[in-house]
Design a protein around this motif. Structure first.
Motif, mmCIF file in Angstrom:
data_model
loop_
_atom_site.group_PDB
_atom_site.id
_atom_site.type_symbol
_atom_site.label_atom_id
_atom_site.label_comp_id
_atom_site.label_asym_id
_atom_site.label_seq_id
_atom_site.Cartn_x
_atom_site.Cartn_y
_atom_site.Cartn_z
ATOM 1 N N ALA A 122 1.764 55.755 1.731
ATOM 2 C CA ALA A 122 2.284 56.895 0.977
ATOM 3 C C ALA A 122 3.725 56.659 0.553
ATOM 4 O O ALA A 122 4.144 57.057 -0.546
ATOM 5 C CB ALA A 122 2.167 58.171 1.804
ATOM 6 N N ALA A 123 4.510 56.004 1.412
ATOM 7 C CA ALA A 123 5.915 55.734 1.094
ATOM 8 C C ALA A 123 6.037 54.813 -0.118
ATOM 9 O O ALA A 123 6.906 54.988 -0.974
ATOM 10 C CB ALA A 123 6.620 55.120 2.298
ATOM 11 N N VAL A 124 5.146 53.828 -0.216
ATOM 12 C CA VAL A 124 5.160 52.920 -1.359
ATOM 13 C C VAL A 124 4.769 53.662 -2.634
ATOM 14 O O VAL A 124 5.384 53.479 -3.694
ATOM 15 C CB VAL A 124 4.225 51.727 -1.117
ATOM 16 C CG1 VAL A 124 3.992 50.933 -2.398
ATOM 17 C CG2 VAL A 124 4.809 50.812 -0.046
ATOM 18 N N CYS A 125 3.759 54.522 -2.539
ATOM 19 C CA CYS A 125 3.360 55.308 -3.716
ATOM 20 C C CYS A 125 4.514 56.194 -4.173
ATOM 21 O O CYS A 125 4.759 56.342 -5.379
ATOM 22 C CB CYS A 125 2.128 56.143 -3.393
ATOM 23 S SG CYS A 125 0.613 55.176 -3.192
ATOM 24 N N GLN A 126 5.220 56.773 -3.215
ATOM 25 C CA GLN A 126 6.372 57.605 -3.563
ATOM 26 C C GLN A 126 7.439 56.769 -4.261
ATOM 27 O O GLN A 126 8.036 57.200 -5.252
ATOM 28 C CB GLN A 126 6.948 58.268 -2.312
ATOM 29 C CG GLN A 126 8.098 59.229 -2.589
ATOM 30 C CD GLN A 126 8.588 59.922 -1.324
ATOM 31 O OE1 GLN A 126 8.349 59.455 -0.208
ATOM 32 N NE2 GLN A 126 9.260 61.043 -1.487
ATOM 33 N N SER A 127 7.672 55.556 -3.764
ATOM 34 C CA SER A 127 8.642 54.668 -4.384
ATOM 35 C C SER A 127 8.229 54.294 -5.802
ATOM 36 O O SER A 127 9.078 54.124 -6.687
ATOM 37 C CB SER A 127 8.803 53.397 -3.543
ATOM 38 O OG SER A 127 9.673 52.478 -4.146
ATOM 39 N N ALA A 128 6.927 54.178 -6.032
ATOM 40 C CA ALA A 128 6.409 53.842 -7.357
ATOM 41 C C ALA A 128 6.356 55.063 -8.268
ATOM 42 O O ALA A 128 6.046 54.933 -9.458
ATOM 43 C CB ALA A 128 5.030 53.216 -7.245
ATOM 44 N N GLY A 129 6.624 56.233 -7.709
ATOM 45 C CA GLY A 129 6.653 57.455 -8.500
ATOM 46 C C GLY A 129 5.296 58.039 -8.805
ATOM 47 O O GLY A 129 5.108 58.713 -9.825
ATOM 48 N N ILE A 130 4.303 57.801 -7.916
ATOM 49 C CA ILE A 130 2.949 58.304 -8.166
ATOM 50 C C ILE A 130 2.427 59.067 -6.952
ATOM 51 O O ILE A 130 2.864 58.834 -5.823
ATOM 52 C CB ILE A 130 1.980 57.160 -8.500
ATOM 53 C CG1 ILE A 130 1.830 56.204 -7.296
ATOM 54 C CG2 ILE A 130 2.433 56.399 -9.718
ATOM 55 C CD1 ILE A 130 0.731 55.173 -7.471
#
Length: 344
Positions: A122-130
């Motif tokens: 989830a943290a990576v998705c947040q970083s990717a803006g999605i």
């Protein structure tokens, strides 16, 4: 302390079925079915499917998942999510959302460990803006985590692995050696410093693919994952009908990986890869087996492989350096000839 890698027989993109075996499985399976809106299907072994929505938008759709490549659950989630999103970036696309793929041995792993894996993703998705917008879960004997990732690309910015041109220079954006180093981790032979180094590589988003796709000097693009550099480059050559000539000494390789490889530490997938596609590779110079296997080493969340017009190389390297790809370098070029690879 729970070691996630003890719960799986393989890890990361090294879990992939060997290229030769995969071709046998897919033989005579009806794929694509001639849909006019399907811009990219299974025919060229590209990174994602691409479906035309309207003249200005195409949907990029992919999925990627695997078993633990590291022991820390948050790091595992981060690596798996970064790797899955890479396929969208490799097509020149911008991710818009993701769904979770989760398979866990519920009676063996504590709930908080599974939560930590999800939190990393989830943290990576947040970083990717999605958004991480849902998904599916099963109770499985081995831990599995990954994403279905969707993105959008303008058809003119779509980049494929089958559109390289004669004269193009080949650029690799991340160093090789991930499979070697994560195998050493599983064998408890990787130092904390080396772990941090390889983790940094595996969790670096390939978001620069959006800018590369919009640059007309970039003719073709793919990411280097489970089939190793030679495997994915061979897909470029066969799809584009070009011959690649690469110089082994120019290929960036993580320093600890060289030392470990010389000691014979490799994932089993490195040799399986070589046996699958060695007929398409010419080794122009004699070299130790371990040096060749580094070129077939399965990468998890590896770099982008670009085919760039000669006049665009300087600008692309400047862009990559500015975006944090410090190892990016020219490793060879595309020539006329029978599709295949010559390693000098």
């Amino acid at each position: 302390m729970i070691r996630l890698t003890q719960y799986s027989h393989g890890g990361g993109c090294g879990c992939k079925i060997a290229p030769e075996k995969l071709q046998q499985i897919l033989h005579q399976v009806p794929l694509d079915l001639g849909n006019d809106r399907l811009l990219v299907g299974a025919g060229t072994s590209d990174d994602a499917a691409v479906y035309l929505l309207n003249p200005d938008q195409a949907l990029v759709l992919t999925t990627d998942f695997f078993m633990p490549i590291v022991d820390d659950p948050v790091d595992f989630g981060r690596i798996a999510a970064t790797n899955a999103l890479s396929d969208v970036y490799a097509m020149g696309g911008t991710p818009i959302l993701a769904l979770t793929i989760l398979g866990m041995p519920i009676n063996k792993l504590p709930t908080e460990v599974i939560q930590a894996i999800m939190q990393g993703g989830a943290a990576v998705c947040q970083s990717a803006g999605i958004p991480l917008a849902g998904g599916h879960s099963i109770d499985s004997p081995e831990p599995i985590f990954g994403l279905v990732a969707a993105g959008i690309v303008h058809p003119q910015h779509l980049r494929q692995n089958s559109t390289a041109q004669v004269g193009d220079r080949l650029i690799l954006t991340k160093p090789l050696g991930i499979g070697v180093m994560t195998t050493a981790l599983k064998k408890e032979k990787l130092s904390p410093e080396a772990y941090r180094e390889v983790l940094t590589v595996m969790t670096q988003l390939n978001r620069v693919g959006i800018q590369l796709g919009a640059n007309p000097m970039v003719h073709a693009m793919t990411d280097v994952t489970g089939f190793g550099l030679l495997g994915h480059l061979l897909e470029v050559c066969r799809g584009s009908k070009v011959k690649a000539q690469i110089t082994a000494s120019k290929i960036p390789i993580l320093s600890p990986a060289r030392t470990l490889a010389a000691q014979g530490i490799f994932p089993g997938a490195a040799e399986r890869n070589w046996n699958s596609y060695r007929d398409g590779v010419i080794l122009a110079l004699a070299r130790p087996d371990w040096e060749t296997l580094l070129l077939t080493d399965p990468q998890t969340s590896g770099g982008l492989l670009l085919a760039v017009a000669p006049e665009g190389v300087a600008d692309i390297l400047t862009l990559l350096a500015r975006e944090g790809y410090e190892h990016a370098t020219v490793i060879g070029e595309c020539k006329t000839g029978t599709p295949g690879i010559e390693v000098q």
